[in-house]
Scaffold this motif. Structure first.
Motif, PDB file in Angstrom:
ATOM      1  N   UNK A  85      -8.733  35.285  16.482  1.00 52.02           N
ATOM      2  CA  UNK A  85      -8.940  33.856  16.240  1.00 52.02           C
ATOM      3  C   UNK A  85      -8.903  33.530  14.756  1.00 52.02           C
ATOM      4  N   UNK A  86      -9.008  34.561  13.936  1.00 49.85           N
ATOM      5  CA  UNK A  86      -9.088  34.348  12.506  1.00 49.85           C
ATOM      6  C   UNK A  86      -7.732  33.896  11.980  1.00 49.85           C
ATOM      7  N   UNK A  87      -7.663  32.687  11.514  1.00 49.11           N
ATOM      8  CA  UNK A  87      -6.428  32.134  10.984  1.00 49.11           C
ATOM      9  C   UNK A  87      -6.729  31.524   9.623  1.00 49.11           C
ATOM     10  N   UNK A  88      -5.695  31.357   8.837  1.00 46.11           N
ATOM     11  CA  UNK A  88      -5.879  30.834   7.494  1.00 46.11           C
ATOM     12  C   UNK A  88      -5.549  29.349   7.421  1.00 46.11           C
ATOM     13  N   UNK A  89      -6.077  28.581   8.352  1.00 53.06           N
ATOM     14  CA  UNK A  89      -5.880  27.141   8.330  1.00 53.06           C
ATOM     15  C   UNK A  89      -6.941  26.546   7.414  1.00 53.06           C
ATOM     16  N   UNK A  90      -6.493  25.700   6.515  1.00 46.80           N
ATOM     17  CA  UNK A  90      -7.410  24.976   5.640  1.00 46.80           C
ATOM     18  C   UNK A  90      -7.032  23.507   5.689  1.00 46.80           C
ATOM     19  N   UNK A  91      -7.911  22.618   5.246  1.00 44.85           N
ATOM     20  CA  UNK A  91      -7.522  21.208   5.216  1.00 44.85           C
ATOM     21  C   UNK A  91      -6.262  20.966   4.388  1.00 44.85           C
ATOM     22  N   UNK A  92      -6.033  21.806   3.383  1.00 39.65           N
ATOM     23  CA  UNK A  92      -4.865  21.633   2.527  1.00 39.65           C
ATOM     24  C   UNK A  92      -3.547  22.017   3.164  1.00 39.65           C
ATOM     25  N   UNK A  93      -3.571  22.935   4.143  1.00 39.26           N
ATOM     26  CA  UNK A  93      -2.292  23.364   4.732  1.00 39.26           C
ATOM     27  C   UNK A  93      -2.139  23.008   6.211  1.00 39.26           C
ATOM     28  N   UNK A  94      -3.092  22.302   6.763  1.00 37.25           N
ATOM     29  CA  UNK A  94      -2.954  21.913   8.169  1.00 37.25           C
ATOM     30  C   UNK A  94      -1.983  20.735   8.289  1.00 37.25           C
ATOM     31  N   UNK A  95      -1.403  20.556   9.458  1.00 33.79           N
ATOM     32  CA  UNK A  95      -0.503  19.405   9.658  1.00 33.79           C
ATOM     33  C   UNK A  95      -1.231  18.085   9.383  1.00 33.79           C
ATOM     34  N   UNK A  96      -0.482  17.116   8.886  1.00 38.94           N
ATOM     35  CA  UNK A  96      -1.068  15.827   8.522  1.00 38.94           C
ATOM     36  C   UNK A  96      -1.791  15.184   9.705  1.00 38.94           C
ATOM     37  N   UNK A  97      -1.211  15.239  10.887  1.00 35.63           N
ATOM     38  CA  UNK A  97      -1.850  14.609  12.048  1.00 35.63           C
ATOM     39  C   UNK A  97      -3.193  15.253  12.348  1.00 35.63           C
ATOM     40  N   UNK A  98      -3.283  16.557  12.190  1.00 34.63           N
ATOM     41  CA  UNK A  98      -4.552  17.249  12.421  1.00 34.63           C
ATOM     42  C   UNK A  98      -5.595  16.831  11.384  1.00 34.63           C
ATOM     43  N   UNK A  99      -5.182  16.705  10.126  1.00 35.50           N
ATOM     44  CA  UNK A  99      -6.088  16.228   9.080  1.00 35.50           C
ATOM     45  C   UNK A  99      -6.568  14.813   9.387  1.00 35.50           C
ATOM     46  N   UNK A 100      -5.648  13.959   9.797  1.00 36.78           N
ATOM     47  CA  UNK A 100      -6.021  12.586  10.180  1.00 36.78           C
ATOM     48  C   UNK A 100      -7.038  12.598  11.310  1.00 36.78           C
ATOM     49  N   UNK A 101      -6.785  13.404  12.335  1.00 33.52           N
ATOM     50  CA  UNK A 101      -7.693  13.477  13.488  1.00 33.52           C
ATOM     51  C   UNK A 101      -9.092  13.919  13.066  1.00 33.52           C
ATOM     52  N   UNK A 102      -9.157  14.922  12.203  1.00 31.40           N
ATOM     53  CA  UNK A 102     -10.459  15.417  11.744  1.00 31.40           C
ATOM     54  C   UNK A 102     -11.190  14.342  10.952  1.00 31.40           C
TER      55      UNK A 102
END
Length: 156
Positions: A47-64
């Motif tokens: 489950x360990x992934x290197x997703x950060x707010x800076x590299x996540x897709x824009x739609x995912x950032x918007x949703x969060x």
């Protein structure tokens, strides 16, 4: 006030608070951040992934950001209208958890919003307005909690 007419709602609130705290933990998880003591469950290695707010897709950032804004506004409105609930929140170390979440998530989200390149500048303006509103409502909720739990008892 409905809590006056039905005191058992306090126990319902007490049972609901872990779910409210889980909302903040879910946001941290989606952002690749972890808060001290945030999860009692071990994390699976795959489950360990290197997703950060800076590299996540824009739609995912918007949703969060929208989810956070809605959560913080609702939380503040509830505590502002019904400050007696603060004692129940405090039983769950809510001040500590909220402060820890704020310290972990807000700077990361603000930085990601500022650094991202937008095709439409109105998207940046909307995200910045919503993260600023979320920050403000978290601080206001914290003030209500501190006032009710710490200051009011001294004044009475």
């Amino acid at each position: 006030n409905i809590f006056t007419w039905q005191p058992s709602y306090f126990s319902d609130l007490d049972e609901t608070l872990p779910t409210i705290l889980q909302v903040f933990n879910n946001i941290l998880h989606k952002c690749g951040l972890q808060c001290e003591g945030a999860s009692a469950e071990p994390q699976k290695l795959e489950e360990r992934v290197n997703v950060t707010p800076g590299n996540m897709p824009l739609q995912e950032l918007k949703d969060i950001v929208l989810y956070l804004c809605d959560t913080c506004t609702t939380l503040w409105a509830f505590l502002d209208v019904f400050p007696l609930a603060c004692q129940t929140f405090q039983k769950h170390e809510f001040c500590y958890r909220l402060a820890s979440f704020y310290e972990s998530a807000i700077p990361e989200l603000e930085s990601a919003i500022k650094k991202r390149h937008y095709e439409d500048n109105s998207v940046f303006a909307d995200l910045w307005r919503r993260i600023s509103h979320s920050r403000k409502k978290m601080i206001e909720a914290f003030h209500v909690l501190i006032n009710q739990v710490c200051l009011q008892p001294i004044l009475e």
